[in-house]
Design a protein around this motif. Sequence first.
Motif, mmCIF file in Angstrom:
data_model
loop_
_atom_site.group_PDB
_atom_site.id
_atom_site.type_symbol
_atom_site.label_atom_id
_atom_site.label_comp_id
_atom_site.label_asym_id
_atom_site.label_seq_id
_atom_site.Cartn_x
_atom_site.Cartn_y
_atom_site.Cartn_z
ATOM 1 N N MET B 1 -28.565 -102.989 26.028
ATOM 2 C CA MET B 1 -29.920 -102.903 26.608
ATOM 3 C C MET B 1 -30.760 -101.848 25.873
ATOM 4 S SD MET B 1 -32.029 -103.782 29.167
ATOM 5 C CE MET B 1 -31.006 -104.661 30.325
ATOM 6 N N LEU B 2 -30.272 -100.587 25.921
ATOM 7 C CA LEU B 2 -31.018 -99.497 25.287
ATOM 8 C C LEU B 2 -30.049 -98.620 24.512
ATOM 9 C CD1 LEU B 2 -33.952 -98.134 25.342
ATOM 10 C CD2 LEU B 2 -32.901 -96.499 26.918
ATOM 11 N N LYS B 3 -30.417 -98.349 23.246
ATOM 12 C CA LYS B 3 -29.571 -97.466 22.439
ATOM 13 C C LYS B 3 -30.449 -96.431 21.757
ATOM 14 C CE LYS B 3 -25.739 -97.823 19.104
ATOM 15 N NZ LYS B 3 -25.393 -96.433 19.349
ATOM 16 N N ILE B 4 -30.330 -95.190 22.255
ATOM 17 C CA ILE B 4 -31.119 -94.096 21.696
ATOM 18 C C ILE B 4 -30.217 -93.298 20.760
ATOM 19 C CG2 ILE B 4 -32.505 -92.045 22.214
ATOM 20 C CD1 ILE B 4 -32.863 -93.111 25.044
ATOM 21 N N ASN B 5 -30.710 -93.127 19.524
ATOM 22 C CA ASN B 5 -29.880 -92.468 18.521
ATOM 23 C C ASN B 5 -30.622 -91.277 17.911
ATOM 24 O OD1 ASN B 5 -27.731 -92.057 16.737
ATOM 25 N ND2 ASN B 5 -28.689 -93.357 15.174
ATOM 26 N N GLU B 6 -30.125 -90.081 18.177
ATOM 27 C CA GLU B 6 -30.651 -88.845 17.571
ATOM 28 C C GLU B 6 -32.179 -88.736 17.702
ATOM 29 O OE1 GLU B 6 -29.160 -86.129 16.334
ATOM 30 O OE2 GLU B 6 -27.240 -86.984 16.998
ATOM 31 N N LEU B 7 -32.696 -89.027 18.866
ATOM 32 C CA LEU B 7 -34.148 -89.029 19.067
ATOM 33 C C LEU B 7 -34.719 -87.610 19.117
ATOM 34 C CD1 LEU B 7 -36.707 -90.749 19.631
ATOM 35 C CD2 LEU B 7 -36.162 -90.556 22.075
#
Lengths: 447, 250
Positions: B1-7
């Motif tokens: 669904m949601l993948k946040i990477n090193e934001l």
Amino acid sequence: MMDLAKPQVMDRATQSVQHAATQERGVAFVDALDGIMGSARATYDEVLASLPVPHRRVERWKYTPVASWWNEVKSAEPMTAAEAGCEPNPIPGFDAYRLVFVNGSFDAAASDLPVHPGVICMPLSQAPVESLQSIDQHQPEQAEWFAALNGKFASEGMYLRVEKNTILDRPILIHHHSTGGGSVSFLRHDLVIEANSQVQCVQWSTASDDAVGAVNVVTRASIGENTRVSLDKVQDEAGQIKHVAFEDIRQDRGSRADVHTVTIRGQWVRNDLAFRINGEGAHAELNGIFLPLDGEFVDNHTTVDHRVAHCTSSENYKGILYGKSTGVFNGKVFVRPDAQQTNAYQQNANILASDQATMNAKPELEIYADDVKCSHGCTIGQFDNEALFYARSRGVGLEAAKAMLVHAFIGEVLQGLAVPEVRLEVEHRLAEKHQWEIWSDHPDNES
Amino acid sequence: MLKINELQASIDESKILKGLNLTINPGEVHAIMGPNGSGKSTLASVLAGREDYGIDGGTVDFNGTDLLDMDATERARAGLFLAFQYPVEIPGVSNINFMRAAVNGKREHEGLDPIKGKDFLQMVKEKAKLVELDGRLRNRSVNEGFSGGEKKRNEIFQMAMLEPKLAILDETDSGLDIDALRVVSEGVNAMRSPDRSFLVITHYQRLLDYIVPDFVHVLVDGRIVRSGGKELALELEERGYDWIKQETVA
Ligand SMILES: Nc1ncnc2c1ncn2[C@@H]1O[C@H](COP(=O)(O)OP(=O)(O)OP(=O)(O)O)[C@@H](O)[C@H]1O
Ligand SMILES: [Mg+2]
């Protein structure tokens, strides 16, 4: 660009040369009109000569560019609505009495004059001379060159006399259409509404897409005791029409007058609206909206003159300026020494929808009585970004979100229009002009 | 669904999010807790597409598309919803017209015609019942003059109307009385489904008694510094944040 009081920088010598040139051009303009229309009323020659020709150096024309557009004057082409391809009724199905003028001349076949006990209504050219003279005594044209010009050259318009205790059953619609050709159309509407009566008027101006020229309209209304008169004024002129309008409203005791000015479209528009409150217990209501698109110019000058005690006035003008458009608002409120217990309210709020739009706004309150309540507010701002983000976070598009805010912003003025059919048509046309999704229940909109 | 990477995100030159990682699978409920000013609302705003923030690094994938490449409207239409910590008042726009524009925006995105007036009103009635939204609030201007609790209820009503894929609730519990908390939570629970996910930002364990999360994360100074199951929330309630901050520094 915010521009509340931009100083005029010019060296003196140039100033007077320019002003003289303007004056000269003004005289040439009057001569040219004389040639075309014939010198109608000699008395106005003196008035005209005594008044300064509108120019940026004249205080009331400081932000209003007038110099360039009157170089070439041609005679207006007399035409019928049918020949002009103009729908006599600008509001489909609107049940109203109707006076239709095309290029300043009356089109009897397209009109539907009021037939009502106590009401005399006819084109001005047919009105009895004595009645005109009685109105002429007031001479509002003493102050403004364009109005004096109208006094000299206008030979057509509406003459309306309503006897006391008359409640007119339908609104009176005055529709003026221009086809242009570089001509100047003059219209003068004279209204005398006696005591205890009620009348609703609508002034609607349109123009053909290829119209070029000018329209000069003067409306003078004398409003009797305890009488209610409303004027919904809609300006929706395509092409390149310059529109100058003056309203001179005189109110007696206990009367109520409403003037709502909606400028939907117009390349160059100057509205000059003046109320003179002469009788106690009267109320003046003046509201307006203007939404110029790129290249359009809209100027609203208003005056409310509180001359006697115990009167109220309420003013609310709203502007939304797009592209490289310019707006002017100048709102004068006079409260004379005798006008104790006056309650005057003025509000002018503007949204600059583009960073290239300019708004010049100036409230001018002159209060000479001590026991009064006067309030005013003037704002020039942008769209509320928080509200825009909130709407967008719900899936509303940016333009639709802006339209929503605009509709909310002008909503109270729209709601105040006296005739519901006018409000619906105005919303519809605004939506069309600005390509908004429609919110109204206009017949053209099935959802 | 949601993948946040090193934001990483900043506002006015100050760095708020400093390398944040988070993955949410369909059907999951994640809770984020953390001290005031740690960046929870910033994360929510950045995900919803508020333009005041600068994205300094990292990626966010939303159902296979680059979320950061979409504007706020597109994100909402793609199924992302944010219940605001401070819902915005819009004078002169009725709640109902506002929602109609929102619903039609979504339908346009899905290639559907605008909703018919009758169907819309039916839908409003149904969804308002879910959160027991007072009928009078529907016709009032958006959030104008609403009490704190009414605003939060209205947020959940809007969520129910838009049926998002991922709903971010930013302190929806703050300002709610005990009964309202239960009603709103039940509304949220009624919407839980295998293909809908929630990110619930809160300060209080209490909400998580009603909306039971699958995961709890602790956000401190722009990073997620600890993740665990629902018991982590209980531990935080008991011990506060200091021990985590110290362990993180150590
Ligand atoms: N416009 C701004 N300019 C500068 N700093 C800002 C701005 N907006 C937010 N901040 C700062 O960003 C930090 C994170 O704020 P944020 O609202 O994300 O915190 P939060 O975790 O949601 O806090 P709370 O629990 O109080 O709601 C805070 O220090 C805040 O002061
Ligand atoms: Mg917050």
